[in-house]
Design an enzyme around this catalytic site. Structure first.
Site, mmCIF file in Angstrom:
data_model
loop_
_atom_site.group_PDB
_atom_site.id
_atom_site.type_symbol
_atom_site.label_atom_id
_atom_site.label_comp_id
_atom_site.label_asym_id
_atom_site.label_seq_id
_atom_site.Cartn_x
_atom_site.Cartn_y
_atom_site.Cartn_z
ATOM 1 N N PRO A 2 43.284 56.635 41.152
ATOM 2 C CA PRO A 2 44.634 56.378 41.620
ATOM 3 C C PRO A 2 44.654 55.595 42.917
ATOM 4 O O PRO A 2 43.908 55.888 43.841
ATOM 5 C CB PRO A 2 45.185 57.779 41.855
ATOM 6 C CG PRO A 2 43.997 58.648 42.034
ATOM 7 C CD PRO A 2 42.774 57.888 41.682
ATOM 8 N N GLU A 3 45.518 54.634 42.966
ATOM 9 C CA GLU A 3 45.771 53.902 44.196
ATOM 10 C C GLU A 3 47.137 54.344 44.707
ATOM 11 O O GLU A 3 47.729 55.274 44.163
ATOM 12 C CB GLU A 3 45.709 52.393 43.925
ATOM 13 C CG GLU A 3 44.397 51.974 43.253
ATOM 14 C CD GLU A 3 44.269 50.476 43.039
ATOM 15 O OE1 GLU A 3 44.793 49.707 43.868
ATOM 16 O OE2 GLU A 3 43.652 50.070 42.037
ATOM 17 N N HIS A 94 37.162 70.923 33.743
ATOM 18 C CA HIS A 94 37.222 70.250 35.041
ATOM 19 C C HIS A 94 38.481 70.618 35.820
ATOM 20 O O HIS A 94 38.910 69.873 36.688
ATOM 21 C CB HIS A 94 37.132 68.741 34.839
ATOM 22 C CG HIS A 94 35.909 68.331 34.079
ATOM 23 N ND1 HIS A 94 34.637 68.514 34.564
ATOM 24 C CD2 HIS A 94 35.759 67.795 32.849
ATOM 25 C CE1 HIS A 94 33.760 68.088 33.677
ATOM 26 N NE2 HIS A 94 34.415 67.649 32.619
ATOM 27 N N ARG A 113 34.991 63.873 37.734
ATOM 28 C CA ARG A 113 33.895 63.295 38.525
ATOM 29 C C ARG A 113 33.711 63.997 39.868
ATOM 30 O O ARG A 113 32.718 63.783 40.532
ATOM 31 C CB ARG A 113 34.132 61.794 38.723
ATOM 32 C CG ARG A 113 34.049 61.043 37.410
ATOM 33 C CD ARG A 113 34.361 59.569 37.581
ATOM 34 N NE ARG A 113 33.249 58.846 38.151
ATOM 35 C CZ ARG A 113 33.250 57.521 38.323
ATOM 36 N NH1 ARG A 113 34.296 56.806 37.963
ATOM 37 N NH2 ARG A 113 32.212 56.927 38.855
#
Length: 277
Positions: A2-3, A94, A113
């Site tokens: 995400p930006e 996750h 991640r």
DNA sequence: ACGAGAACCTGTTTGC
DNA sequence: TGCAAACAGGTTCTCG
């Protein structure tokens, strides 16, 4: 992942679920995120009421009723999911942290991640917190304009694309929106940052603003992982002009050139070598 | 001191 | 089909 636009979209989605509500249950299932969760993380949050939810760069900041602030970052692949507890089912592999609110919502932080992080600080120490202290200007803020951008780029002996990814220069831009903004501004990603002055800096500042604002309007860009906290997809990816379009014709003019992909500082850059100078 | 590259970790896509 | 390599939206550390 995400930006700035994706983080902003998530903040807007979570705000009504969180602000004004108390955290009745906090589960820290997996503490080894990029920065390990602080000691007694869950205990320090349980029972607190959330008073504010805002964004700084790509960080989410939640202000609590005891003066603490939760700092959260999504890394490359982080997601926030907001569901009713009874709809949640078993936690996924996750799902590292979960918050249950006083009206029965379950907010899940999922990050395969584990490049993301969550930590705690105090409201009065936010400005000097190491994660936030050296961030540059907010590109959608009032002080961001051509002169401010050119000042931030002055003396930088690196390609302008790399400078845009440096959060100390402008806060919140990532790989996609750096490519898209440079394309809109007609500036080569390989141009030295320090040479982006005057009218070029004006064009680039305007391009950054417009591409980020339009992406927020679209609910962000959904490529692999990104979904809004509601589960809805963003759709700005359909408006990408260069990102992920290697080999396709340049869309902005009739130059006929193909979009090229190069690697800068280990990241893919997409651009039109004809239109961007 | 600054900038490029590697490292962090997992999942998905691509190429042989 | 199967396996290995390449690649992914970010940040930080190391090395030159």
């Amino acid at each position: 992942m995400p930006e700035l636009p994706e983080v902003e979209t998530i903040v807007r989605g979570l705000r009504p679920q969180l602000v004004g509500h108390r955290l009745v249950r906090v589960i820290a299932r997996r503490p080894d995120l990029r920065i390990p969760l602080p000691p007694k993380f869950a205990g320090r949050l349980r029972g607190r009421r959330v008073e504010s939810l805002r964004r700084r760069a790509k960080y989410i900041l939640a202000g609590l009723d005891d003066g603490a602030v939760l700092i959260a970052h999504l890394g490359m692949a982080g997601q926030w999911l907001a569901r009713r507890c009874e709809d949640a089912g078993q936690p996924g592999a996750h799902d590292h942290v979960e918050f249950e609110t006083d009206d029965g919502m379950l907010l899940t932080y999922r990050d395969p991640r584990r490049f993301g992080l969550m930590t705690l600080t105090r409201e009065n120490e936010l400005g000097v917190h190491p994660l936030l202290a050296s961030l540059g200007l907010e590109p959608l803020g009032n002080e961001f304009n051509g002169p401010a951008l050119s000042a931030a780029l002055t003396g930088r002996r690196t390609p302008v694309k790399a400078a845009l990814l440096d959060q100390r220069v402008v806060a919140g831009i990532g790989n996609i929106y750096a490519c898209e903004a440079l394309y809109r501004a007609g500036i080569s990603p390989r141009r030295m940052a320090a040479s982006v002055q005057g009218v070029r800096a004006e064009r680039l500042a305007a391009a950054i603003r417009s591409v980020l604002a339009e992406a927020i309007e679209a609910g962000g860009s959904s490529l692999r992982d990104y979904v809004q906290s509601s589960g809805e997809l963003g759709y700005f990816q359909h408006f990408f002009q260069v990102y992920g379009r290697e080999g396709e014709p340049c869309p902005g003019c009739d130059c006929g050139a193909a979009i090229r992909r190069i690697v800068q500082s280990g990241r893919s850059t997409f651009f039109c070598g004809h239109r961007q100078r």
